[in-house]
Design a protein around this motif. Structure first.
Motif, PDB file in Angstrom:
ATOM      1  N   ILE A  93      11.123   4.775  -2.073  1.00 57.25           N
ATOM      2  CA  ILE A  93      10.063   4.585  -1.071  1.00 57.25           C
ATOM      3  C   ILE A  93      10.455   3.506  -0.077  1.00 57.25           C
ATOM      4  CG2 ILE A  93       7.659   3.941  -0.702  1.00 57.25           C
ATOM      5  CD1 ILE A  93       7.088   5.147  -3.512  1.00 57.25           C
ATOM      6  N   PHE A  94      11.021   2.374  -0.567  1.00 53.36           N
ATOM      7  CA  PHE A  94      11.513   1.329   0.335  1.00 53.36           C
ATOM      8  C   PHE A  94      12.496   1.929   1.334  1.00 53.36           C
ATOM      9  CE2 PHE A  94      10.428  -2.341  -2.523  1.00 53.36           C
ATOM     10  CZ  PHE A  94       9.917  -3.189  -1.552  1.00 53.36           C
ATOM     11  N   CYS A  95      13.424   2.721   0.853  1.00 53.56           N
ATOM     12  CA  CYS A  95      14.446   3.311   1.722  1.00 53.56           C
ATOM     13  C   CYS A  95      13.835   4.222   2.779  1.00 53.56           C
ATOM     14  CB  CYS A  95      15.479   4.057   0.894  1.00 53.56           C
ATOM     15  SG  CYS A  95      16.517   2.949  -0.076  1.00 53.56           S
ATOM     16  N   LYS A  96      12.896   5.056   2.381  1.00 59.92           N
ATOM     17  CA  LYS A  96      12.224   5.931   3.351  1.00 59.92           C
ATOM     18  C   LYS A  96      11.470   5.096   4.377  1.00 59.92           C
ATOM     19  CE  LYS A  96      11.651   9.945   0.361  1.00 59.92           C
ATOM     20  NZ  LYS A  96      10.697  10.788  -0.370  1.00 59.92           N
ATOM     21  N   LYS A 121       0.833  -1.208   0.000  1.00 61.05           N
ATOM     22  CA  LYS A 121       0.000   0.000   0.000  1.00 61.05           C
ATOM     23  C   LYS A 121       0.867   1.256   0.000  1.00 61.05           C
ATOM     24  CE  LYS A 121      -3.706   2.288   2.512  1.00 61.05           C
ATOM     25  NZ  LYS A 121      -4.619   2.242   3.658  1.00 61.05           N
ATOM     26  N   VAL A 122       1.904   1.262   0.828  1.00 63.50           N
ATOM     27  CA  VAL A 122       2.785   2.431   0.909  1.00 63.50           C
ATOM     28  C   VAL A 122       3.512   2.648  -0.419  1.00 63.50           C
ATOM     29  CG1 VAL A 122       4.873   3.342   2.012  1.00 63.50           C
ATOM     30  CG2 VAL A 122       3.088   2.306   3.402  1.00 63.50           C
ATOM     31  N   ILE A 123       3.970   1.568  -1.030  1.00 65.77           N
ATOM     32  CA  ILE A 123       4.706   1.683  -2.283  1.00 65.77           C
ATOM     33  C   ILE A 123       3.776   1.938  -3.460  1.00 65.77           C
ATOM     34  CG2 ILE A 123       6.170   0.375  -3.899  1.00 65.77           C
ATOM     35  CD1 ILE A 123       7.538  -0.771  -1.438  1.00 65.77           C
ATOM     36  N   GLY A 124       2.514   1.532  -3.310  1.00 62.21           N
ATOM     37  CA  GLY A 124       1.545   1.751  -4.383  1.00 62.21           C
ATOM     38  C   GLY A 124       1.558   0.654  -5.428  1.00 62.21           C
ATOM     39  N   THR A 125       1.753  -0.573  -4.956  1.00 62.11           N
ATOM     40  CA  THR A 125       1.816  -1.722  -5.844  1.00 62.11           C
ATOM     41  C   THR A 125       1.034  -2.878  -5.227  1.00 62.11           C
ATOM     42  OG1 THR A 125       3.393  -3.036  -7.127  1.00 62.11           O
ATOM     43  CG2 THR A 125       3.958  -2.651  -4.850  1.00 62.11           C
ATOM     44  N   ASP A 134      11.845   4.590  -8.329  1.00 60.65           N
ATOM     45  CA  ASP A 134      10.841   5.202  -7.448  1.00 60.65           C
ATOM     46  C   ASP A 134      10.508   4.287  -6.277  1.00 60.65           C
ATOM     47  OD1 ASP A 134      10.734   7.424  -9.097  1.00 60.65           O
ATOM     48  OD2 ASP A 134       8.952   6.730 -10.171  1.00 60.65           O
ATOM     49  N   GLU A 135      10.355   2.988  -6.550  1.00 58.16           N
ATOM     50  CA  GLU A 135      10.054   2.029  -5.481  1.00 58.16           C
ATOM     51  C   GLU A 135      11.210   1.938  -4.499  1.00 58.16           C
ATOM     52  OE1 GLU A 135       7.132  -1.036  -7.895  1.00 58.16           O
ATOM     53  OE2 GLU A 135       9.299  -1.353  -7.975  1.00 58.16           O
TER      54      GLU A 135
END
Length: 71
Positions: free
Chosen positions: A37-40, A11-15, A33-34
């Protein structure tokens, strides 16, 4: 080590969750981009992950440093 549920990570990654499963198993590459987001999400710098992945695969990184619950 964080313990996150696959559905939450997806959900956070949008996938879809199935994409997370594929990434973990090494059957799907991670987009830039993923990766950001994973890193954050997990508190890693993209540079440290990139350096690690030059020697190992990203799915090894996920299993060694991050525990994603399979729910």
């Amino acid at each position: 080590m964080l313990h996150l549920i696959q559905d939450y990570v997806a959900k956070v990654i949008g996938t879809p969750r199935t994409a997370i499963v594929q990434i973990e198993s090494g059957n799907r590459k991670v987009s830039t981009d993923e990766l950001v987001i994973f890193c954050k999400l997990y508190g890693f710098s993209p540079c440290s992950v990139h350096e690690y992945s030059q020697r190992n695969s990203f799915n090894v990184f996920l299993w060694r440093y991050i525990q994603i619950d399979h729910r």
